[in-house]
Scaffold this active site. Structure first.
Site, mmCIF file in Angstrom:
data_model
loop_
_atom_site.group_PDB
_atom_site.id
_atom_site.type_symbol
_atom_site.label_atom_id
_atom_site.label_comp_id
_atom_site.label_asym_id
_atom_site.label_seq_id
_atom_site.Cartn_x
_atom_site.Cartn_y
_atom_site.Cartn_z
ATOM 1 N N MET B 1 0.787 -1.219 0.000
ATOM 2 C CA MET B 1 0.000 0.000 0.000
ATOM 3 C C MET B 1 0.830 1.285 0.000
ATOM 4 O O MET B 1 0.376 2.301 0.489
ATOM 5 C CB MET B 1 -0.918 0.028 1.224
ATOM 6 C CG MET B 1 -0.152 0.231 2.541
ATOM 7 S SD MET B 1 0.114 1.993 2.938
ATOM 8 C CE MET B 1 1.313 1.840 4.219
ATOM 9 N N PRO B 2 2.036 1.229 -0.568
ATOM 10 C CA PRO B 2 2.848 2.458 -0.519
ATOM 11 C C PRO B 2 2.124 3.673 -1.108
ATOM 12 O O PRO B 2 1.454 3.580 -2.128
ATOM 13 C CB PRO B 2 4.074 2.094 -1.351
ATOM 14 C CG PRO B 2 4.155 0.608 -1.290
ATOM 15 C CD PRO B 2 2.736 0.138 -1.259
ATOM 16 N N VAL B 3 2.255 4.782 -0.388
ATOM 17 C CA VAL B 3 1.800 6.080 -0.883
ATOM 18 C C VAL B 3 3.044 6.950 -1.016
ATOM 19 O O VAL B 3 3.806 7.100 -0.054
ATOM 20 C CB VAL B 3 0.794 6.736 0.078
ATOM 21 C CG1 VAL B 3 0.443 8.152 -0.396
ATOM 22 C CG2 VAL B 3 -0.470 5.897 0.212
#
Lengths: 62, 62, 62, 62, 62, 62
Positions: B1-3
């Site tokens: 879920m990298p932002v």
């Protein structure tokens, strides 16, 4: 390597931003024991309809 | 879920932003071992009077 | 002066972080036409109970 | 002292932002057991060329 | 309503953080012409393996 | 594509975080007219020595 991000209402002058960058950098470097060269400041301006306090939109305050 | 949040000076073209989103997503997914679908990128553009380095406003550099 | 902030789940190795910093810096500098020296990257690690997608806590996924 | 920062596409109405600030504050205060007065909300609007999902620029979607 | 977010390396003392909060608040209020009560400061501490400069991980510097 | 970032004091339970993610997602989707699937929430926990209000460190309050 401190990065300082300031979010504030739109409308401050270039002079105020210049002093803000200068003073926050100098004071942070002094307090944290780091070089001024390593400090970066980012300013995000938001309009009164883009922030709220205590559930009330900035636009509706006062 | 990298932002991934990129703050940069205004003025880059849509082509540059498109490539930035494409390449940062592909490389991050590869390195982190995650799916490209899970990566979200946000770009914040700030004008030269809204960032500073070493105590100097971007506007005043060079 | 691009600042790139990556928020991701905890657990990646130092090797992955090293490559992430190296590759994101190199690619961003190339695409944006800026020097690698001017790019700063910050990584924020969050545990699975500190992010959510589509209303579901990371901890509860799968 | 929760600070809630919402990044979203430009184009929402003042009415939507007003309700967003009101509801997010009320619900967060209730769930976290804190006073509404202590909650601050910041909204950052980004155009479709300034975000990407799965490697695709918002501008190019659909 | 300024919100100031400082990201820095771990390891500063409580005394340094106390002075940082006090001085940044006082100086920002003075320069921006706002009340000290309206200023909130958030400090994010990152370890040396979680930031990079010029493509080099903090951990690998000097 | 809203991304909601919540910064708050450490110490909330998993149940509180689960409800926070669920409710903020549902309400934001309803108000903004977007799908719940497109909403991502990130929670950053800071200790009492890492935030300040009105120039006073959280640790020193009350």
């Amino acid at each position: 390597m401190p990065v300082i991000q300031v979010t504030m209402s739109v409308g401050r002058s270039v002079e105020q931003k210049r002093e803000l960058v200068e003073v926050l950098t100098k004071e942070s470097a002094r307090i944290l024991g780091t070089k001024e060269e390593s400090i970066r400041i980012l300013i995000y301006e938001v309009s009164k309809e883009n922030w709220g306090n205590a559930g009330i939109l900035g636009l509706d305050m006062k």
